[in-house]
Motif scaffolding. Structure first.
Motif, PDB file in Angstrom:
ATOM      1  N   VAL A 135       0.849  -1.181   0.000  1.00 34.15           N
ATOM      2  CA  VAL A 135       0.000   0.000   0.000  1.00 34.15           C
ATOM      3  C   VAL A 135       0.889   1.237   0.000  1.00 34.15           C
ATOM      4  CG1 VAL A 135      -0.173  -0.017   2.538  1.00 34.15           C
ATOM      5  CG2 VAL A 135      -1.908   1.166   1.176  1.00 34.15           C
ATOM      6  N   ARG A 136       0.443   2.261  -0.703  1.00 36.80           N
ATOM      7  CA  ARG A 136       1.214   3.509  -0.711  1.00 36.80           C
ATOM      8  C   ARG A 136       1.360   4.052   0.714  1.00 36.80           C
ATOM      9  NH1 ARG A 136       2.240   6.528  -5.378  1.00 36.80           N
ATOM     10  NH2 ARG A 136       1.411   5.586  -7.305  1.00 36.80           N
ATOM     11  N   GLU A 137       2.544   4.568   0.994  1.00 39.62           N
ATOM     12  CA  GLU A 137       2.791   5.148   2.314  1.00 39.62           C
ATOM     13  C   GLU A 137       1.815   6.279   2.619  1.00 39.62           C
ATOM     14  OE1 GLU A 137       6.690   6.596   4.851  1.00 39.62           O
ATOM     15  OE2 GLU A 137       6.609   7.026   2.703  1.00 39.62           O
ATOM     16  N   SER A 138       1.381   7.003   1.587  1.00 38.84           N
ATOM     17  CA  SER A 138       0.482   8.142   1.786  1.00 38.84           C
ATOM     18  C   SER A 138      -0.987   7.743   1.881  1.00 38.84           C
ATOM     19  CB  SER A 138       0.647   9.140   0.633  1.00 38.84           C
ATOM     20  OG  SER A 138       0.302   8.540  -0.610  1.00 38.84           O
ATOM     21  N   GLY A 159      10.681   3.225  -3.311  1.00 45.13           N
ATOM     22  CA  GLY A 159      10.491   3.568  -4.711  1.00 45.13           C
ATOM     23  C   GLY A 159       9.628   2.587  -5.473  1.00 45.13           C
ATOM     24  N   TYR A 160       8.735   1.883  -4.777  1.00 44.74           N
ATOM     25  CA  TYR A 160       7.934   0.816  -5.379  1.00 44.74           C
ATOM     26  C   TYR A 160       7.040   1.336  -6.497  1.00 44.74           C
ATOM     27  CZ  TYR A 160       4.708  -3.175  -5.532  1.00 44.74           C
ATOM     28  OH  TYR A 160       3.940  -4.247  -5.938  1.00 44.74           O
ATOM     29  N   GLU A 166       7.197   6.786  -4.876  1.00 45.51           N
ATOM     30  CA  GLU A 166       6.719   6.674  -3.494  1.00 45.51           C
ATOM     31  C   GLU A 166       6.988   5.266  -2.966  1.00 45.51           C
ATOM     32  OE1 GLU A 166       2.727   7.353  -0.723  1.00 45.51           O
ATOM     33  OE2 GLU A 166       2.648   7.749  -2.884  1.00 45.51           O
ATOM     34  N   ASP A 167       7.306   5.195  -1.675  1.00 44.10           N
ATOM     35  CA  ASP A 167       7.510   3.897  -1.036  1.00 44.10           C
ATOM     36  C   ASP A 167       6.182   3.174  -0.850  1.00 44.10           C
ATOM     37  OD1 ASP A 167      10.124   4.686  -0.870  1.00 44.10           O
ATOM     38  OD2 ASP A 167      10.176   4.829   1.322  1.00 44.10           O
ATOM     39  N   ALA A 168       6.257   1.850  -0.862  1.00 45.19           N
ATOM     40  CA  ALA A 168       5.128   1.015  -0.483  1.00 45.19           C
ATOM     41  C   ALA A 168       5.397   0.408   0.884  1.00 45.19           C
ATOM     42  CB  ALA A 168       4.910  -0.100  -1.496  1.00 45.19           C
ATOM     43  N   LEU A 169       4.382   0.376   1.708  1.00 49.02           N
ATOM     44  CA  LEU A 169       4.457  -0.350   2.967  1.00 49.02           C
ATOM     45  C   LEU A 169       3.992  -1.774   2.724  1.00 49.02           C
ATOM     46  CD1 LEU A 169       2.968   2.285   5.442  1.00 49.02           C
ATOM     47  CD2 LEU A 169       5.367   1.905   4.824  1.00 49.02           C
ATOM     48  N   LEU A 170       4.773  -2.728   3.165  1.00 48.73           N
ATOM     49  CA  LEU A 170       4.396  -4.134   3.078  1.00 48.73           C
ATOM     50  C   LEU A 170       3.651  -4.491   4.354  1.00 48.73           C
ATOM     51  CD1 LEU A 170       4.575  -6.851   1.572  1.00 48.73           C
ATOM     52  CD2 LEU A 170       6.714  -7.271   2.805  1.00 48.73           C
ATOM     53  N   MET A 171       2.402  -4.923   4.204  1.00 47.15           N
ATOM     54  CA  MET A 171       1.572  -5.257   5.357  1.00 47.15           C
ATOM     55  C   MET A 171       1.219  -6.734   5.316  1.00 47.15           C
ATOM     56  SD  MET A 171      -0.926  -1.868   5.632  1.00 47.15           S
ATOM     57  CE  MET A 171      -1.285  -2.166   7.382  1.00 47.15           C
ATOM     58  N   GLU A 172       1.059  -7.300   6.488  1.00 47.44           N
ATOM     59  CA  GLU A 172       0.843  -8.743   6.594  1.00 47.44           C
ATOM     60  C   GLU A 172      -0.120  -9.042   7.741  1.00 47.44           C
ATOM     61  OE1 GLU A 172       4.217 -11.783   6.399  1.00 47.44           O
ATOM     62  OE2 GLU A 172       3.756 -11.760   8.547  1.00 47.44           O
ATOM     63  N   VAL A 173      -0.919 -10.076   7.562  1.00 45.77           N
ATOM     64  CA  VAL A 173      -1.710 -10.624   8.661  1.00 45.77           C
ATOM     65  C   VAL A 173      -1.486 -12.129   8.681  1.00 45.77           C
ATOM     66  CG1 VAL A 173      -3.794 -10.753   7.205  1.00 45.77           C
ATOM     67  CG2 VAL A 173      -4.004 -10.876   9.690  1.00 45.77           C
ATOM     68  N   ARG A 174      -1.174 -12.643   9.866  1.00 51.07           N
ATOM     69  CA  ARG A 174      -0.989 -14.086  10.030  1.00 51.07           C
ATOM     70  C   ARG A 174      -1.199 -14.456  11.484  1.00 51.07           C
ATOM     71  NH1 ARG A 174       4.113 -16.778   8.350  1.00 51.07           N
ATOM     72  NH2 ARG A 174       4.456 -15.193   6.763  1.00 51.07           N
ATOM     73  N   PRO A 175      -1.628 -15.685  11.739  1.00 47.81           N
ATOM     74  CA  PRO A 175      -2.061 -16.675  10.756  1.00 47.81           C
ATOM     75  C   PRO A 175      -3.542 -16.504  10.422  1.00 47.81           C
ATOM     76  CG  PRO A 175      -2.108 -17.649  12.943  1.00 47.81           C
ATOM     77  CD  PRO A 175      -1.605 -16.229  13.113  1.00 47.81           C
TER      78      PRO A 175
END
Length: 207
Positions: A135-138, A159-160, A166-175
């Motif tokens: 997701v975009r940082e903004s 720089g994604y 713009e940077d992308a934030l990598l988000m995760e949900v587990r399990p």
């Protein structure tokens, strides 16, 4: 203008939906997917699960504008209207949310949340063990939705986004375990109280 309730259908994306999906994509993102990409995801990818939200009994939510006029005049006699879409890649237990967007005239009504919940439920039903997305940082609004569903930031892709670096934030949900599935079911039940919809997507047995 008084707003009447729409009814929606959550279902698999078809090739005939692509022109409307591409239109929403172009209005939503600075780097939209191409028609060819959507066609590939629908008809050639074994790991892709593409979803649309189809609206019936449309009543415009905007107070003016040509889109509202067209809905009001012609919706009863036109093909199904696509108001949102999403995509998920399911590979080796990872459910990667690849794209999600709602038509500008239908935002702020929980439809994006319904699309996200639908993709997560389908992923769980097909053996998904965890989920990731960029997701975009903004894009704070999107981040808040993802956090509501248990995602948290686990990394950054610098720089994604090639259009503006713009940077992308990598988000995760587990399990995506039984406890998460139970919580997700409660959220979907709450969505049903707000949004009248039929579902032919969440269960892999549905067509």
């Amino acid at each position: 203008m008084t707003q009447a309730a729409e009814h929606f259908i959550l279902r698999k994306m078809q090739l005939t939906d692509v022109p409307q999906v591409v239109s929403i994509d172009r209005e939503s993102f600075t780097m939209p997917w191409s028609t060819r990409t959507y066609n590939f995801e629908i008809s050639q990818s074994d790991t892709s699960h593409m979803v649309v939200l189809e609206a019936t009994h449309l009543t415009p939510i905007t107070q003016n504008g040509w889109r509202s006029l067209l809905y009001r005049l012609f919706a009863p006699n036109t093909p199904p209207i696509i108001v949102g879409y999403g995509g998920c890649w399911l590979i080796a237990g990872e459910a990667h949310i690849s794209t999600i967007a709602t038509h500008p005239d239908f935002r702020g009504r929980g439809l994006g949340e319904l699309l996200l919940a639908g993709m997560l439920q389908r992923s769980i039903n097909l053996g998904g063990e965890y989920s990731v997305l960029e997701v975009r940082e903004s894009n704070v609004t999107a981040q808040k939705l993802y956090e509501k569903y248990g995602y948290h930031v686990v990394g950054r892709r610098r720089g994604y986004y090639r259009d503006d670096n713009e940077d992308a934030l990598l988000m995760e949900v587990r399990p995506l375990d039984a406890a998460y599935a139970e919580q997700l079911q409660r959220r979907i039940a709450a969505l049903r109280q707000r949004i009248p919809f039929a579902d032919t997507f969440m269960s892999p047995d549905q067509r």
